[in-house]
Design a protein around this motif. Structure first.
Motif, PDB file in Angstrom:
ATOM      1  N   ASP A  18       0.816  -1.213   0.000  1.00 13.65           N
ATOM      2  CA  ASP A  18       0.000   0.000   0.000  1.00 13.65           C
ATOM      3  C   ASP A  18       0.851   1.265   0.000  1.00 13.65           C
ATOM      4  OD1 ASP A  18      -2.128  -1.688   0.103  1.00 13.65           O
ATOM      5  OD2 ASP A  18      -2.691  -1.259   2.177  1.00 13.65           O
ATOM      6  N   SER A  19       2.041   1.202   0.597  1.00 13.97           N
ATOM      7  CA  SER A  19       2.872   2.399   0.729  1.00 13.97           C
ATOM      8  C   SER A  19       3.239   2.988  -0.629  1.00 13.97           C
ATOM      9  CB  SER A  19       4.152   2.071   1.517  1.00 13.97           C
ATOM     10  OG  SER A  19       4.890   1.050   0.865  1.00 13.97           O
ATOM     11  N   ILE A  20       3.403   2.150  -1.651  1.00 12.53           N
ATOM     12  CA  ILE A  20       3.747   2.652  -2.977  1.00 12.53           C
ATOM     13  C   ILE A  20       2.575   3.430  -3.564  1.00 12.53           C
ATOM     14  CG2 ILE A  20       4.196   1.931  -5.363  1.00 12.53           C
ATOM     15  CD1 ILE A  20       6.070  -0.158  -4.325  1.00 12.53           C
ATOM     16  N   LEU A  21       1.373   2.900  -3.439  1.00 15.06           N
ATOM     17  CA  LEU A  21       0.197   3.608  -3.937  1.00 15.06           C
ATOM     18  C   LEU A  21       0.009   4.930  -3.211  1.00 15.06           C
ATOM     19  CD1 LEU A  21      -2.415   3.806  -5.618  1.00 15.06           C
ATOM     20  CD2 LEU A  21      -3.575   2.579  -3.776  1.00 15.06           C
ATOM     21  N   VAL A  22       0.126   4.913  -1.886  1.00 14.76           N
ATOM     22  CA  VAL A  22      -0.072   6.127  -1.097  1.00 14.76           C
ATOM     23  C   VAL A  22       0.948   7.192  -1.491  1.00 14.76           C
ATOM     24  CG1 VAL A  22       0.031   7.098   1.232  1.00 14.76           C
ATOM     25  CG2 VAL A  22      -1.162   4.940   0.831  1.00 14.76           C
ATOM     26  N   ALA A  23       2.198   6.788  -1.715  1.00 17.13           N
ATOM     27  CA  ALA A  23       3.228   7.750  -2.118  1.00 17.13           C
ATOM     28  C   ALA A  23       2.888   8.379  -3.461  1.00 17.13           C
ATOM     29  CB  ALA A  23       4.591   7.062  -2.176  1.00 17.13           C
ATOM     30  N   CYS A  24       2.423   7.573  -4.405  1.00 17.11           N
ATOM     31  CA  CYS A  24       2.027   8.098  -5.722  1.00 17.11           C
ATOM     32  C   CYS A  24       0.868   9.079  -5.600  1.00 17.11           C
ATOM     33  CB  CYS A  24       1.640   6.950  -6.645  1.00 17.11           C
ATOM     34  SG  CYS A  24       3.003   5.916  -7.206  1.00 17.11           S
ATOM     35  N   LEU A  25      -0.129   8.726  -4.814  1.00 17.75           N
ATOM     36  CA  LEU A  25      -1.296   9.593  -4.637  1.00 17.75           C
ATOM     37  C   LEU A  25      -0.909  10.908  -3.980  1.00 17.75           C
ATOM     38  CD1 LEU A  25      -3.897   6.932  -3.422  1.00 17.75           C
ATOM     39  CD2 LEU A  25      -3.750   7.967  -5.692  1.00 17.75           C
ATOM     40  N   ASN A  26      -0.031  10.854  -3.004  1.00 10.99           N
ATOM     41  CA  ASN A  26       0.409  12.076  -2.320  1.00 10.99           C
ATOM     42  C   ASN A  26       1.123  13.018  -3.282  1.00 10.99           C
ATOM     43  OD1 ASN A  26      -0.643  11.280   0.137  1.00 10.99           O
ATOM     44  ND2 ASN A  26       1.287  10.435   0.900  1.00 10.99           N
ATOM     45  N   ARG A  27       1.943  12.464  -4.166  1.00  8.42           N
ATOM     46  CA  ARG A  27       2.650  13.306  -5.120  1.00  8.42           C
ATOM     47  C   ARG A  27       1.689  13.916  -6.138  1.00  8.42           C
ATOM     48  NH1 ARG A  27       5.799  15.863  -3.206  1.00  8.42           N
ATOM     49  NH2 ARG A  27       6.271  16.619  -5.299  1.00  8.42           N
ATOM     50  N   ILE A  28       0.691  13.166  -6.554  1.00 10.08           N
ATOM     51  CA  ILE A  28      -0.293  13.716  -7.497  1.00 10.08           C
ATOM     52  C   ILE A  28      -1.013  14.899  -6.862  1.00 10.08           C
ATOM     53  CG2 ILE A  28      -2.503  13.270  -8.646  1.00 10.08           C
ATOM     54  CD1 ILE A  28      -1.536  10.467  -9.245  1.00 10.08           C
ATOM     55  N   ARG A  29      -1.427  14.745  -5.599  1.00  5.84           N
ATOM     56  CA  ARG A  29      -2.116  15.844  -4.915  1.00  5.84           C
ATOM     57  C   ARG A  29      -1.196  17.052  -4.754  1.00  5.84           C
ATOM     58  NH1 ARG A  29      -4.787  11.592  -2.101  1.00  5.84           N
ATOM     59  NH2 ARG A  29      -3.121  11.478  -0.555  1.00  5.84           N
ATOM     60  N   ALA A  30       0.069  16.790  -4.422  1.00  7.97           N
ATOM     61  CA  ALA A  30       1.013  17.888  -4.208  1.00  7.97           C
ATOM     62  C   ALA A  30       1.282  18.659  -5.491  1.00  7.97           C
ATOM     63  CB  ALA A  30       2.320  17.347  -3.633  1.00  7.97           C
ATOM     64  N   GLU A  31       1.193  17.996  -6.623  1.00  7.72           N
ATOM     65  CA  GLU A  31       1.534  18.620  -7.897  1.00  7.72           C
ATOM     66  C   GLU A  31       0.308  18.983  -8.722  1.00  7.72           C
ATOM     67  OE1 GLU A  31       4.040  15.745  -9.754  1.00  7.72           O
ATOM     68  OE2 GLU A  31       5.687  16.036  -8.333  1.00  7.72           O
ATOM     69  N   ALA A  32      -0.874  18.893  -8.120  1.00  6.36           N
ATOM     70  CA  ALA A  32      -2.104  19.124  -8.886  1.00  6.36           C
ATOM     71  C   ALA A  32      -2.128  20.495  -9.538  1.00  6.36           C
ATOM     72  CB  ALA A  32      -3.328  18.943  -7.990  1.00  6.36           C
ATOM     73  N   SER A  33      -1.639  21.519  -8.836  1.00 12.69           N
ATOM     74  CA  SER A  33      -1.680  22.878  -9.371  1.00 12.69           C
ATOM     75  C   SER A  33      -0.567  23.154 -10.368  1.00 12.69           C
ATOM     76  CB  SER A  33      -1.592  23.897  -8.227  1.00 12.69           C
ATOM     77  OG  SER A  33      -0.362  23.759  -7.536  1.00 12.69           O
TER      78      SER A  33
END
Length: 201
Positions: free
Chosen positions: A24-39
């Motif tokens: 799960d940690s790999i998915l969570v890391a990917c999702l966090n980066r997507i949110r951080a870079e959304a703008s």
């Protein structure tokens, strides 16, 4: 930064094959980066590939391109956000921060918290589009209606990390479909101009 445990986990998953799910940690890391870079309007193909791999290893339905028949609520919500962006652009043109920039994070985690607001904004934008381009209005209204019919209203309250992965997949599939259509229309227009050039000379 990539954690030191990521590469061994990916290597293990590759060697063990489809029966070995990613942590799960790999998915969570990917999702966090997507949110951080959304703008920042960035799309990292390798990150989306990791998310797709995670979903496949969890027996989720994953296609290469847009799946209009997919009724997974999270996938449909992702598609909706991309369509809200498209409607906003048709109404207002380029803006400093579009609806995806502002709301990707919260909509991908808790759709019901902002769904009503985003839907109402889309309806206002559609009214503006109708006064300027009736054809675009009817086309976008039809596409929005079809998407809305695929999910319950209101949409899910909270999405799990796995569901957020499906949200990301739907969002980027819808975006890709939009820009692919734009590129195809540009190519067709250029071809027409090329074919007409000898007749005009």
């Amino acid at each position: 930064d990539v954690g030191p445990d990521v590469y061994p986990q990916l290597l293990s998953a590759a060697l063990r094959g489809a029966t070995d799910p990613l942590p799960d940690s790999i998915l969570v890391a990917c999702l966090n980066r997507i949110r951080a870079e959304a703008s920042q309007t960035l799309f990292k193909s390798h990150r989306m590939a990791l998310i797709k791999l995670f979903l496949l290893r969890r027996n989720q339905i994953v296609t290469e391109a847009l799946d209009e028949a997919n009724t997974n609520p999270a996938y449909v919500c992702g598609r909706l956000l991309a369509l809200f962006e498209e409607i906003q652009y048709a109404a207002l043109g380029d803006v400093n921060a579009n609806v995806g920039d502002k709301f990707y994070g919260i909509f991908s985690a808790t759709p019901s918290a902002v769904f009503a607001r985003l839907h109402e904004n889309a309806r206002k934008h559609l009214r503006k589009i109708r006064s300027e381009n009736a054809g675009a209005f009817y086309g976008m209204t039809e596409r929005l209606s079809k998407l809305m019919a695929l999910i319950d209203s209101p949409p899910p309250g909270v999405l799990s990390p796995l569901q957020q992965g499906m949200f990301a997949l739907g969002y980027y599939h819808q975006l890709h479909n939009r820009f692919q259509g734009i590129n195809e229309r540009k190519a067709a227009a250029a071809k027409r101009l090329e074919s007409e050039a000898p007749a005009n000379s």
